[in-house]
Design an enzyme around this catalytic site. Structure first.
Site, PDB file in Angstrom:
ATOM      1  N   ARG A  84       6.353   3.089 -13.642  1.00 43.12           N
ATOM      2  CA  ARG A  84       6.749   2.066 -14.610  1.00 43.12           C
ATOM      3  C   ARG A  84       5.640   1.814 -15.624  1.00 43.12           C
ATOM      4  O   ARG A  84       5.871   1.829 -16.846  1.00 43.12           O
ATOM      5  CB  ARG A  84       7.084   0.764 -13.859  1.00 43.12           C
ATOM      6  CG  ARG A  84       7.313  -0.450 -14.754  1.00 43.12           C
ATOM      7  CD  ARG A  84       7.473  -1.717 -13.903  1.00 43.12           C
ATOM      8  NE  ARG A  84       6.290  -1.996 -13.108  1.00 43.12           N
ATOM      9  CZ  ARG A  84       5.249  -2.700 -13.528  1.00 43.12           C
ATOM     10  NH1 ARG A  84       5.217  -3.180 -14.758  1.00 43.12           N
ATOM     11  NH2 ARG A  84       4.218  -2.911 -12.742  1.00 43.12           N
ATOM     12  N   ARG A  85       4.442   1.595 -15.137  1.00 36.74           N
ATOM     13  CA  ARG A  85       3.320   1.326 -16.043  1.00 36.74           C
ATOM     14  C   ARG A  85       2.987   2.548 -16.888  1.00 36.74           C
ATOM     15  O   ARG A  85       2.720   2.427 -18.088  1.00 36.74           O
ATOM     16  CB  ARG A  85       2.093   0.887 -15.230  1.00 36.74           C
ATOM     17  CG  ARG A  85       2.219  -0.502 -14.632  1.00 36.74           C
ATOM     18  CD  ARG A  85       1.108  -0.795 -13.638  1.00 36.74           C
ATOM     19  NE  ARG A  85       1.141  -2.183 -13.176  1.00 36.74           N
ATOM     20  CZ  ARG A  85       0.525  -2.622 -12.094  1.00 36.74           C
ATOM     21  NH1 ARG A  85      -0.177  -1.769 -11.326  1.00 36.74           N
ATOM     22  NH2 ARG A  85       0.600  -3.893 -11.748  1.00 36.74           N
ATOM     23  N   LYS A 117       6.455  -7.330  -4.086  1.00 34.30           N
ATOM     24  CA  LYS A 117       6.831  -6.114  -4.805  1.00 34.30           C
ATOM     25  C   LYS A 117       6.645  -4.855  -3.958  1.00 34.30           C
ATOM     26  O   LYS A 117       7.190  -3.797  -4.285  1.00 34.30           O
ATOM     27  CB  LYS A 117       6.040  -5.985  -6.108  1.00 34.30           C
ATOM     28  CG  LYS A 117       4.552  -5.752  -5.970  1.00 34.30           C
ATOM     29  CD  LYS A 117       3.881  -5.719  -7.339  1.00 34.30           C
ATOM     30  CE  LYS A 117       2.378  -5.517  -7.229  1.00 34.30           C
ATOM     31  NZ  LYS A 117       2.013  -4.197  -6.732  1.00 34.30           N
ATOM     32  N   ASP A 118       5.877  -4.949  -2.871  1.00 33.42           N
ATOM     33  CA  ASP A 118       5.652  -3.789  -2.008  1.00 33.42           C
ATOM     34  C   ASP A 118       6.785  -3.573  -1.004  1.00 33.42           C
ATOM     35  O   ASP A 118       6.862  -2.504  -0.379  1.00 33.42           O
ATOM     36  CB  ASP A 118       4.340  -3.948  -1.224  1.00 33.42           C
ATOM     37  CG  ASP A 118       3.112  -3.861  -2.114  1.00 33.42           C
ATOM     38  OD1 ASP A 118       3.214  -3.279  -3.214  1.00 33.42           O
ATOM     39  OD2 ASP A 118       2.051  -4.383  -1.717  1.00 33.42           O
ATOM     40  N   CYS A 144      10.027   4.987  -4.867  1.00 34.26           N
ATOM     41  CA  CYS A 144       8.686   4.712  -5.380  1.00 34.26           C
ATOM     42  C   CYS A 144       8.400   5.496  -6.656  1.00 34.26           C
ATOM     43  O   CYS A 144       7.427   5.216  -7.361  1.00 34.26           O
ATOM     44  CB  CYS A 144       7.630   5.025  -4.323  1.00 34.26           C
ATOM     45  SG  CYS A 144       7.659   6.732  -3.732  1.00 34.26           S
ATOM     46  N   ARG A 187     -10.622  -0.073  -8.153  1.00 29.86           N
ATOM     47  CA  ARG A 187     -10.081   0.476  -9.395  1.00 29.86           C
ATOM     48  C   ARG A 187     -10.881  -0.035 -10.605  1.00 29.86           C
ATOM     49  O   ARG A 187     -11.148   0.728 -11.536  1.00 29.86           O
ATOM     50  CB  ARG A 187      -8.593   0.127  -9.529  1.00 29.86           C
ATOM     51  CG  ARG A 187      -7.693   1.053  -8.730  1.00 29.86           C
ATOM     52  CD  ARG A 187      -6.236   0.708  -8.903  1.00 29.86           C
ATOM     53  NE  ARG A 187      -5.834  -0.350  -7.989  1.00 29.86           N
ATOM     54  CZ  ARG A 187      -4.645  -0.930  -8.007  1.00 29.86           C
ATOM     55  NH1 ARG A 187      -3.746  -0.580  -8.925  1.00 29.86           N
ATOM     56  NH2 ARG A 187      -4.334  -1.863  -7.130  1.00 29.86           N
ATOM     57  N   ARG A 231      -6.014   5.406  -7.354  1.00 30.18           N
ATOM     58  CA  ARG A 231      -5.728   4.737  -6.091  1.00 30.18           C
ATOM     59  C   ARG A 231      -6.882   3.812  -5.755  1.00 30.18           C
ATOM     60  O   ARG A 231      -7.958   3.895  -6.315  1.00 30.18           O
ATOM     61  CB  ARG A 231      -5.526   5.755  -4.959  1.00 30.18           C
ATOM     62  CG  ARG A 231      -4.271   6.604  -5.060  1.00 30.18           C
ATOM     63  CD  ARG A 231      -2.982   5.802  -4.924  1.00 30.18           C
ATOM     64  NE  ARG A 231      -3.020   4.879  -3.795  1.00 30.18           N
ATOM     65  CZ  ARG A 231      -2.716   5.209  -2.545  1.00 30.18           C
ATOM     66  NH1 ARG A 231      -2.353   6.452  -2.256  1.00 30.18           N
ATOM     67  NH2 ARG A 231      -2.752   4.308  -1.585  1.00 30.18           N
ATOM     68  N   SER A 264      -7.364  -5.447   2.861  1.00 31.68           N
ATOM     69  CA  SER A 264      -7.977  -5.516   1.535  1.00 31.68           C
ATOM     70  C   SER A 264      -8.346  -6.955   1.187  1.00 31.68           C
ATOM     71  O   SER A 264      -7.813  -7.913   1.757  1.00 31.68           O
ATOM     72  CB  SER A 264      -7.023  -4.963   0.470  1.00 31.68           C
ATOM     73  OG  SER A 264      -5.938  -5.845   0.275  1.00 31.68           O
ATOM     74  N   ARG A 306      -2.795  -6.778   5.809  1.00 30.92           N
ATOM     75  CA  ARG A 306      -3.661  -5.646   5.487  1.00 30.92           C
ATOM     76  C   ARG A 306      -5.090  -6.152   5.336  1.00 30.92           C
ATOM     77  O   ARG A 306      -5.335  -7.347   5.217  1.00 30.92           O
ATOM     78  CB  ARG A 306      -3.197  -4.980   4.201  1.00 30.92           C
ATOM     79  CG  ARG A 306      -1.850  -4.293   4.304  1.00 30.92           C
ATOM     80  CD  ARG A 306      -1.390  -3.804   2.937  1.00 30.92           C
ATOM     81  NE  ARG A 306      -2.365  -2.911   2.340  1.00 30.92           N
ATOM     82  CZ  ARG A 306      -2.623  -2.819   1.030  1.00 30.92           C
ATOM     83  NH1 ARG A 306      -1.977  -3.590   0.173  1.00 30.92           N
ATOM     84  NH2 ARG A 306      -3.506  -1.965   0.574  1.00 30.92           N
ATOM     85  N   ASN A 356      -8.064  -0.321  -3.969  1.00 26.83           N
ATOM     86  CA  ASN A 356      -7.823  -1.739  -4.135  1.00 26.83           C
ATOM     87  C   ASN A 356      -8.230  -2.189  -5.537  1.00 26.83           C
ATOM     88  O   ASN A 356      -8.820  -1.413  -6.297  1.00 26.83           O
ATOM     89  CB  ASN A 356      -8.601  -2.525  -3.075  1.00 26.83           C
ATOM     90  CG  ASN A 356      -8.166  -2.158  -1.662  1.00 26.83           C
ATOM     91  OD1 ASN A 356      -6.989  -1.914  -1.418  1.00 26.83           O
ATOM     92  ND2 ASN A 356      -9.121  -2.080  -0.754  1.00 26.83           N
TER      93      ASN A 356
END
Length: 317
Positions: A129-130, A81-82, A240, A153, A147, A13, A11, A149
């Site tokens: 989760r968070r 994790k993705d 998700c 954020r 949302r 980012s 990606r 990167n």
């Protein structure tokens, strides 16, 4: 090695290119020639689309896998994790390099920790989760989706759009922004996402030569613990939208797996932990991976036996 020029898909980012760049450097040394970077845009890079409205599982990885299977690139690098928990035909996880910090951190506008934020403060996260664990600790806070990167954020917090946000420590560390963290959230408060802090290097299953090379990047302990954690995802049939955290630790030939299932709407939480001796002492072998996987499934089964698990399982079914 052959004269073939390897292409790595990633990606675009800052975090993705930084972490894949480290892998690229190591692969280049092993292969004996430079690796070409190919930037691939994914569905998850569209910051206007909610993560739970994705058209395919694995919003950050599907386009990379498409490019890999099409032969446009030779290997791809993800935040582990993705990755969706189900195997993907034609593609293998060739290596899990040494894992970074597994914890979550709080970044706040005024440098305050979670318990010091004023009532009504807005915490940005799109992770169920968070969100669930923040509201468990501080039901007087407001959680709103965010949302973008890591750097964008953080910028939204600095601009006052949010009072704080929760991020992965590993991501901040990898792009040199660890100083932005106001607080490292304890595992008692918030278990990480399964495989958080780890990378996954994938290539085609029929590319035997490259599989052998990439396998040299593998860290056996990181592979064992992430296998156990991701088995929890399989066991709870996570999507998700599932608020699930898991952490596995390998110490003194004993594997400990802890997982927590939450419901951010009802503030219900169930945590289960088990410690088992590892029968196999060859952590590179299939038996050790099987032991780890089965342990993760066992922990997931215990969570799904609870009233919360039964209700969430019913929704998934």
């Amino acid at each position: 090695m052959t004269n073939r020029v390897l292409k790595m898909g990633t990606r675009g980012s800052l975090l993705a290119r930084t972490q894949s760049g480290h892998v690229s450097t190591e692969v280049s040394e092993l292969w004996g020639s430079p690796v070409e970077e190919v930037i691939i845009r994914t569905e998850g890079d569209d910051t206007t689309t909610p993560l739970n409205a994705a058209t395919r599982p694995g919003v950050f990885v599907s386009s990379l896998r498409d490019a890999l299977l099409a032969g446009e690139v030779d290997f791809i690098v993800h935040s582990f994790k993705d990755l969706p928990s189900a195997p993907f035909e034609g593609i293998a996880v060739a290596a899990v390099p040494l894992r970074e910090d597994i914890r979550d951190v709080l970044v706040s506008r005024d440098g305050l920790g979670l318990m010091a934020l004023p009532a009504g403060a807005v915490v940005g996260t799109s992770s169920p989760r968070r969100a669930a664990r923040v509201l468990f600790a501080r039901p007087d806070l407001v959680v709103k989706p965010i949302r973008g990167n890591i750097d964008s954020r953080i910028a939204k917090v600095r601009a006052g759009e949010y009072d704080a946000t929760v991020l992965a420590a590993a991501g901040l560390n990898r792009i040199g922004l660890s100083g932005e963290a106001c607080e490292f959230l304890s595992l008692d408060l918030m278990l990480p996402a399964p495989a958080q802090g780890a990378l996954a290097v994938e290539c085609r299953t029929d590319d035997v030569e490259l599989l052998d090379v990439l396998a040299k990047l593998n860290d056996p302990e990181s592979r064992i613990v992430t296998t156990a954690e991701r088995a929890v995802l399989v066991g709870v049939a996570a999507t998700c939208a599932t608020a699930i955290g898991a952490v596995a630790e390998l110490e003194n030939e004993q594997l400990t797996v802890t997982a927590e299932l939450s419901d951010e709407n009802t503030n219900e939480h169930e945590r289960f932990s088990v410690a088992v001796p590892m029968v196999s002492d060859n952590y590179n072998g299939p038996q050790a991976l099987s032991e780890a996987y089965q342990t993760g499934l066992f922990v997931a089964a215990k969570l799904m036996e609870t009233e919360l698990g039964q209700r969430i399982g019913g929704k998934l079914g």
